[in-house]
Write a protein that holds these residues in place. Structure first.
Motif, PDB file in Angstrom:
ATOM      1  N   ASP A  91      24.750  -6.999  76.201  1.00 50.96           N
ATOM      2  CA  ASP A  91      25.907  -7.650  75.561  1.00 50.96           C
ATOM      3  C   ASP A  91      26.385  -6.852  74.363  1.00 50.96           C
ATOM      4  OD1 ASP A  91      25.789  -9.623  77.404  1.00 50.96           O
ATOM      5  OD2 ASP A  91      24.871 -11.130  76.098  1.00 50.96           O
ATOM      6  N   GLU A  92      25.432  -6.394  73.553  1.00 50.51           N
ATOM      7  CA  GLU A  92      25.842  -5.623  72.367  1.00 50.51           C
ATOM      8  C   GLU A  92      26.398  -4.269  72.768  1.00 50.51           C
ATOM      9  OE1 GLU A  92      26.033  -7.488  70.013  1.00 50.51           O
ATOM     10  OE2 GLU A  92      24.622  -8.976  70.714  1.00 50.51           O
ATOM     11  N   GLN A  93      25.812  -3.687  73.802  1.00 46.09           N
ATOM     12  CA  GLN A  93      26.355  -2.407  74.282  1.00 46.09           C
ATOM     13  C   GLN A  93      27.781  -2.604  74.795  1.00 46.09           C
ATOM     14  OE1 GLN A  93      23.195  -1.483  77.058  1.00 46.09           O
ATOM     15  NE2 GLN A  93      22.295   0.007  75.677  1.00 46.09           N
TER      16      GLN A  93
ATOM     17  N   GLY B  96      22.442   3.982  74.945  1.00 49.94           N
ATOM     18  CA  GLY B  96      22.626   3.213  73.721  1.00 49.94           C
ATOM     19  C   GLY B  96      24.000   2.586  73.614  1.00 49.94           C
ATOM     20  N   TYR B  97      24.537   2.647  72.417  1.00 49.63           N
ATOM     21  CA  TYR B  97      25.802   1.979  72.106  1.00 49.63           C
ATOM     22  C   TYR B  97      26.910   3.020  72.076  1.00 49.63           C
ATOM     23  CZ  TYR B  97      22.361  -1.426  70.616  1.00 49.63           C
ATOM     24  OH  TYR B  97      21.308  -2.293  70.586  1.00 49.63           O
ATOM     25  N   ARG B  98      28.027   2.678  72.734  1.00 49.24           N
ATOM     26  CA  ARG B  98      29.139   3.623  72.775  1.00 49.24           C
ATOM     27  C   ARG B  98      29.782   3.709  71.395  1.00 49.24           C
ATOM     28  NH1 ARG B  98      32.360   2.368  78.065  1.00 49.24           N
ATOM     29  NH2 ARG B  98      30.287   2.602  78.948  1.00 49.24           N
ATOM     30  N   GLN B  99      30.004   4.916  70.932  1.00 51.23           N
ATOM     31  CA  GLN B  99      30.655   5.074  69.634  1.00 51.23           C
ATOM     32  C   GLN B  99      32.142   4.753  69.781  1.00 51.23           C
ATOM     33  OE1 GLN B  99      29.442   5.771  66.726  1.00 51.23           O
ATOM     34  NE2 GLN B  99      27.618   7.018  66.892  1.00 51.23           N
ATOM     35  N   PRO B 100      32.656   3.808  68.985  1.00 52.90           N
ATOM     36  CA  PRO B 100      34.092   3.462  69.136  1.00 52.90           C
ATOM     37  C   PRO B 100      34.992   4.475  68.435  1.00 52.90           C
ATOM     38  CG  PRO B 100      33.059   2.037  67.510  1.00 52.90           C
ATOM     39  CD  PRO B 100      31.978   2.949  68.006  1.00 52.90           C
ATOM     40  N   ILE B 101      34.856   5.725  68.822  1.00 58.54           N
ATOM     41  CA  ILE B 101      35.620   6.800  68.179  1.00 58.54           C
ATOM     42  C   ILE B 101      36.644   7.335  69.177  1.00 58.54           C
ATOM     43  CG2 ILE B 101      35.461   9.036  67.062  1.00 58.54           C
ATOM     44  CD1 ILE B 101      32.565   8.396  66.430  1.00 58.54           C
ATOM     45  N   LEU B 102      37.909   7.226  68.802  1.00 62.95           N
ATOM     46  CA  LEU B 102      38.955   7.704  69.700  1.00 62.95           C
ATOM     47  C   LEU B 102      39.050   9.224  69.630  1.00 62.95           C
ATOM     48  CD1 LEU B 102      41.780   5.088  69.043  1.00 62.95           C
ATOM     49  CD2 LEU B 102      39.747   4.921  70.476  1.00 62.95           C
TER      50      LEU B 102
ATOM     51  N   LEU C  93      34.930  -2.511  71.816  1.00 63.42           N
ATOM     52  CA  LEU C  93      35.530  -2.172  70.525  1.00 63.42           C
ATOM     53  C   LEU C  93      36.301  -0.860  70.630  1.00 63.42           C
ATOM     54  CD1 LEU C  93      35.878  -2.738  67.514  1.00 63.42           C
ATOM     55  CD2 LEU C  93      33.711  -1.602  67.092  1.00 63.42           C
ATOM     56  N   LYS C  94      35.746   0.064  71.377  1.00 60.43           N
ATOM     57  CA  LYS C  94      36.442   1.336  71.553  1.00 60.43           C
ATOM     58  C   LYS C  94      37.746   1.131  72.335  1.00 60.43           C
ATOM     59  CE  LYS C  94      35.798   6.116  72.880  1.00 60.43           C
ATOM     60  NZ  LYS C  94      34.931   7.140  73.438  1.00 60.43           N
TER      61      LYS C  94
ATOM     62  N   ALA D 112      30.222  -2.858  71.916  1.00 64.25           N
ATOM     63  CA  ALA D 112      30.594  -1.539  71.380  1.00 64.25           C
ATOM     64  C   ALA D 112      31.620  -0.865  72.286  1.00 64.25           C
ATOM     65  CB  ALA D 112      29.348  -0.666  71.238  1.00 64.25           C
ATOM     66  N   ALA D 113      31.408  -0.998  73.610  1.00 71.22           N
ATOM     67  CA  ALA D 113      32.342  -0.380  74.552  1.00 71.22           C
ATOM     68  C   ALA D 113      33.728  -1.025  74.432  1.00 71.22           C
ATOM     69  CB  ALA D 113      31.807  -0.522  75.969  1.00 71.22           C
TER      70      ALA D 113
ATOM     71  N   LEU E 226      28.725  -4.548  64.460  1.00 70.94           N
ATOM     72  CA  LEU E 226      29.905  -4.494  65.322  1.00 70.94           C
ATOM     73  C   LEU E 226      30.830  -5.690  65.137  1.00 70.94           C
ATOM     74  CD1 LEU E 226      28.391  -3.276  68.725  1.00 70.94           C
ATOM     75  CD2 LEU E 226      29.927  -2.009  67.237  1.00 70.94           C
TER      76      LEU E 226
ATOM     77  N   VAL F 156      22.745  -4.274  65.129  1.00 71.00           N
ATOM     78  CA  VAL F 156      23.982  -3.726  65.694  1.00 71.00           C
ATOM     79  C   VAL F 156      25.011  -4.828  65.896  1.00 71.00           C
ATOM     80  CG1 VAL F 156      24.951  -2.662  67.773  1.00 71.00           C
ATOM     81  CG2 VAL F 156      22.887  -1.733  66.754  1.00 71.00           C
TER      82      VAL F 156
END
Lengths: 571, 445
Positions: B341-343, A536-542, B349-350, B346-347, A271, A267
């Motif tokens: 850190d990776e989470q 998990g990981y937040r989806q960077p989708i607006l 980046l949004k 991602a946050a 990213l 990931v």
């Protein structure tokens, strides 16, 4: 025009800060022509923006067409940032009640970068604000289907699903141990008490037995320690099937850190801005930060041939032939038989009018192990330029024999793209990812070596505990017969209530551990479903909706589950 | 234990004892001209028994009507419903409130005992033991230990039963016999294979025999099951290693079975059931009148409380912080932080995409992060980082800073600054043409 002026003033206000640093364009030594091409994109965007403010559809359409034509000339016809901007503008207009302008903004967003999930989410939002709920549902469904087609989003989604499954399995495993204690623990307690009573009077023995069973809760993360501890203590009292399930759970617990570390590293690569830009470049998307990200990529992997090849391809697209040629020659020093690099080097020479060198490189490209139709085609074009028609015809014939469809397509390009440039470097993104991963992993080795511990510790720890437990078991149970302690479970009817309220209890009591585990897994998976984003990981989708959808799905499925369970218990 | 073997009571007792001692799970089938009986074992104890000649429903019905627990009419009605596909007889009896499930389980246990006892009376036939992983039985039934079967069968059948000679009862008092001591009881031939050499588990019981303790007391103090003690005493007695010092008590059981006596009298059904289940299930306590049994002290079943308590606590974690199941242990802190850190990346980046889209439209970054939520780019949960801390935000002309708030101050090492530099769509400097070096003008005098 006043708006454009204001916008320019706003942009201009940024200059003092930006001017402090060296421009990326300077770093990349871009020519004036390339900079003008980017400047033109910026101009057209501002023109479209102003037209949208004035609700002037014709002017906006003209600006949009011009914008896309400019992007096409750079061989990157999709503009994801501007697509997001247009979608954002649509949402803004919709919130003001201007749904007509919102609709053509959405159409512009779709043309700027087709099939983006964000545009579909924005369209769903606009439809909702317009009261068109069916359309909103349709757009939302379309958005989710698009989501899985974008590699980054798909990768993050799969990572989240993997994390969700792991959590559900581990949590269900922990609860399964609780069920084992409830159904099989009586014998364990009896044996412990009997053993301790040999040395201590009754009440003290009971206290000590309870303490022996519960001491791990005093540790950090005590509850989860307790689960591991009980799973080991109950090992001796379980059937083969129960032990098999326990072994499976220990294995999952042991490999979880390994899986998480592997996933985290993947990931991290996905990213990274450079990776995102590389992915965009592969799909013909021109991102605003493309050049900056690739510069940082070159800084991260200064000796990478794959990165040089990729940058050289990008320079070719921008028409920076001298810059591209320098990088291709670097690539060829290490990979002298790289067909696409040889072909593109020839193209670079061709476009700076050094046809002799161009022919030489094209000929080399045709003599590599993987014969290149493009190199033969390019040779035919040069020979044709120099009136060597028989040679040109022969090369064209060879090219046709290798890739007939490709040659037909290249011929149709005509004057716009006389010499064919290949994207061999852009296709090396997987290689670049692997190199990045290797570099970052070695960088982590010193600073985060502790992260390696989890991958090795739990299993030997569990085995050590198991050995200790086995020893205790032999001491405690020596000379004792089996007792039908478990048979007392239904004496006061509480078992009936537990069967109803506690999934898996009846199965555990009946000695069906796998079914008990699965009976727990289903509701736990449904309970944790709305927490996937948190896990998990937040989806960077607006413009995407909040987690309400997952919550609704979870509640619905839980209700179905509870009704089904109720009916099953009733029958 | 494979292959068929002819039934001899002694041989069958051997098999039963072996299955019991080895905690075997499987089905023992015994067959002769009178019929076929299958005895199901789970972990060495009998949990079910079936006869080919009589279905479970028939056997159960017979017991219930013979004891007057259910009227024949009621039974016929239920049997018809059962045969018509209306469900199991057991369930029908409970559903119609004719019997409580607990009571029914005891009656089922009685049937298991009766069938098992029946095969001990057979003088010929064959048996075979099928060892399997899982067996089917009525959930909640109290398993019947082999020792209990043998002792009770001996009581019921007397000399025709599986254990010839005197069978001890709970009040029997035994003492050990020293080697070479002749006490009027020479070793008898065992009715089954039994090893009384040094190291045998049975000999462990000798430590508890002092000529003063009753069998009941020995059971309590040793922690061994009641029937196990009686059976081991019988073995020691037969082997000449122990002798009953109270012969009146030893002969008590020979006077007749204490089980299920006088049930045919004029008692009410409830009273009969009570007597039946008491005698079957709680017989030991009622006869021996003992002090506290170990199980009595555990009557509140702490294992159940502990198990259910743990499940409740785990459910709280599942709903509040399910991520704790992934890396719960202290030494996993490094990996936990790396994952976080990776989470966070991602946050951020949004947030970055939302902020730069805003910049594209407005020519500047938003002043507040909440503006990005109000225009629909972000949602409420995006205002919080993956560790659950609220995000702080500060916009400048050409960049913005985002950071997690820790008690009002930026938490160290987790902030992110994003400039517009190098973004050709946002950065006006990007398209500035390269400056040509200017030759200095030198004025010469």
């Amino acid at each position: 025009m006043v708006l454009i002026g204001l916008l320019w003033a706003a942009f201009g206000a940024a200059r003092p800060s930006a001017a402090i640093e060296q421009s990326v364009a300077d770093d990349l030594k871009l020519s004036l022509e390339s900079r003008n091409a980017f400047a033109s994109l910026q101009d057209q965007w501002l023109e479209w923006l102003a037209a949208s403010y004035q609700a002037d559809a014709d002017r906006a359409e003209a600006a949009l067409s011009s914008l896309l034509a400019d992007a096409d000339r750079l061989d990157m016809g999709r503009l994801p940032d501007l697509s997001l901007g247009a979608a954002g503008r649509a949402v803004e207009f919709a919130s003001q009640g201007d749904f007509e302008v919102a609709a053509w903004c959405l159409r512009a967003a779709e043309r700027l970068d087709p099939n983006r999930p964000e545009v579909a989410f924005a369209a769903a939002r606009v439809a909702r604000q317009a009261g068109r709920y069916t359309q909103a549902v349709r757009w939302t469904a379309r958005a989710y289907s698009r989501l899985l087609k974008v590699p980054l989003y798909r990768s993050l989604w799969l990572s989240n699903v993997a994390l969700w499954i792991l959590v559900a399995v581990l949590a269900s495993g922990a609860i399964f141990v609780g069920l084992l204690m409830a159904t099989r623990g009586a014998e364990l307690q009896h044996d412990l008490l009997g053993f301790i009573e040999r040395f201590l009077p009754g009440p003290m023995a009971i206290v000590l037995t309870v303490a022996f069973l519960l001491w791990p809760v005093l540790l950090p993360a005590g509850l989860l320690w307790l689960v591991v501890y009980w799973s080991i203590l109950l090992w001796s009292y379980g059937s083969v099937a129960e032990r098999t399930v326990l072994i499976g759970l220990w294995l999952v617990l042991g490999v979880t850190p390994l899986l998480l570390n592997e996933q985290r590293q993947r990931v991290r690569i996905e990213l990274a801005p450079a990776t995102v830009s590389m992915e965009n470049l592969e799909e013909g998307r021109l991102k605003g930060t493309l050049l900056r990200d690739l510069t940082s990529l070159q800084a991260a992997l200064p000796d990478s041939n794959a990165v040089n090849h990729l940058l050289a391809d990008l320079y070719c697209r921008l028409g920076e032939w001298d810059l591209a040629r320098g990088l291709y020659l670097d690539v060829l020093e290490e990979e002298p038989r790289n067909t696409t690099a040889l072909n593109n080097t020839g193209a670079c020479f061709y476009y700076v009018n050094d046809h002799i060198q161009a022919v030489e490189y094209f000929q080399q490209a045709t003599s590599t192990d993987g014969p290149s139709a493009a190199a033969h085609f390019n040779l035919s074009q040069i020979y044709s330029d120099h009136y060597r028609f028989s040679q040109a015809a022969r090369e064209l014939q060879t090219a046709r024999s290798l890739d007939s469809a490709g040659v037909g397509r290249w011929l149709s390009l005509g004057a716009t793209e006389k010499i064919i440039v290949l994207s061999g470097g852009i296709g090396r993104s997987d290689e670049v990812r692997a190199e990045l991963r290797s570099v970052w992993r070695s960088g982590e080795a010193d600073s985060r070596w502790s992260a390696l511990w989890p991958s090795t510790l739990p299993l030997p720890l569990a085995l050590a505990f198991l050995a200790i437990s086995a020893g205790l078991y032999l001491i405690v149970r020596r000379g004792r017969g089996s007792r039908p302690v478990a048979s007392s479970l239904d004496r006061d009817g509480s078992g009936r209530w537990l069967n109803m309220l506690l999934p898996g209890y009846a199965e555990a009591e009946a000695g069906q551990p796998l079914r008990a585990f699965l009976a727990v897994l289903l509701p736990i998976a449904l309970l944790t479903l709305p927490l996937v984003d948190k896990l998990g990981y937040r989806q960077p989708i607006l413009f995407a909706p909040s987690g309400a959808l997952l919550l609704a799905v979870s509640v619905l499925l839980l209700m179905v589950y509870l009704v089904g369970r109720g009916l099953r218990l009733r029958t | 234990m494979s292959g068929k073997k002819p039934v001899q009571v002694r041989g069958l007792v051997d098999v039963l004892l072996t299955i019991g001692r080895q905690q075997g799970t499987g089905v023992l089938t015994i067959q002769n001209e009178d019929g076929t009986v299958g005895v199901t074992f789970k972990s060495g104890e009998i949990v079910s028994a079936d006869s080919l000649n009589q279905s479970e429903a028939e056997g159960l019905g017979q017991i219930l009507t013979e004891r007057g627990l259910v009227l024949q009419d009621e039974l016929d009605e239920l049997t018809a419903e059962h045969e018509g596909g209306g469900g199991r007889l057991i369930d029908l009896l409970v559903d119609r409130h004719l019997l409580e499930r607990d009571q029914l389980l005891e009656i089922l246990r009685l049937r298991v005992f009766e069938l098992s006892k029946q095969v001990l009376t057979w003088s010929s036939g064959e048996f075979r033991f099928y060892r399997v992983e899982e067996v089917a039985f009525e959930r909640g039934i109290r398993p019947l230990a082999v020792e209990e079967l043998l002792i009770r069968a001996a009581e019921d059948l007397g000399p025709a039963g599986p254990l010839p000679g005197r069978v001890p009862n709970p009040q029997s008092i035994f003492s050990t016999v020293d080697d070479g001591e002749v006490n009027g009881t020479a070793p008898q031939a065992f009715p089954f294979e039994m090893d009384l050499e040094e190291g045998s588990e049975v000999l462990d019981l000798l430590h508890w025999l002092n000529g003063d303790r009753s069998a009941a007391e020995v059971s309590i103090e040793s922690g061994l099951s009641q029937y196990r003690v009686l059976f081991d005493l019988y073995v020691l007695q037969q082997g000449g290693r122990a002798v009953a010092v109270d012969h009146d008590a030893a002969e008590y059981l020979a006077s007749g079975s204490p089980w299920l006596a006088d049930l045919e009298g004029g008692d009410t059904k409830g009273f009969k059931i009570s007597k039946l289940t008491t005698k079957a299930g709680e017989w030991w306590r009622s006869r021996a009148d003992l002090v506290q049994d170990t199980e009595d002290r555990w009557r509140f079943r702490p294992n159940l409380a502990l198990g259910v308590g743990l499940i409740g606590a785990l459910l709280v974690i599942v709903l509040n912080d399910p991520g704790r199941f992934l890396l719960p242990f202290p030494w996993q802190g490094g990996l936990r932080q790396a994952l976080l850190d990776e989470q966070t990346s991602a946050a951020y980046l949004k947030v970055d995409r939302a902020a730069k889209t805003w910049f594209l439209l407005q020519g500047q970054f938003p002043e507040q992060l909440s503006e990005l939520a109000s225009n629909g780019s972000l949602v409420g949960s995006d205002m919080v980082d993956p560790a659950g801390r609220r995000l702080g935000y500060a916009a400048q002309i050409a960049s913005y800073l985002v950071y997690p708030l820790g008690e009002g101050d930026p938490a160290p090492g987790s902030s992110r600054t994003e400039p517009i530099t190098g973004d050709f769509l946002l950065d006006p400097e990007f398209i500035t043409p390269p400056t040509e070096p200017v030759t200095p003008l030198v004025l010469l005098e």
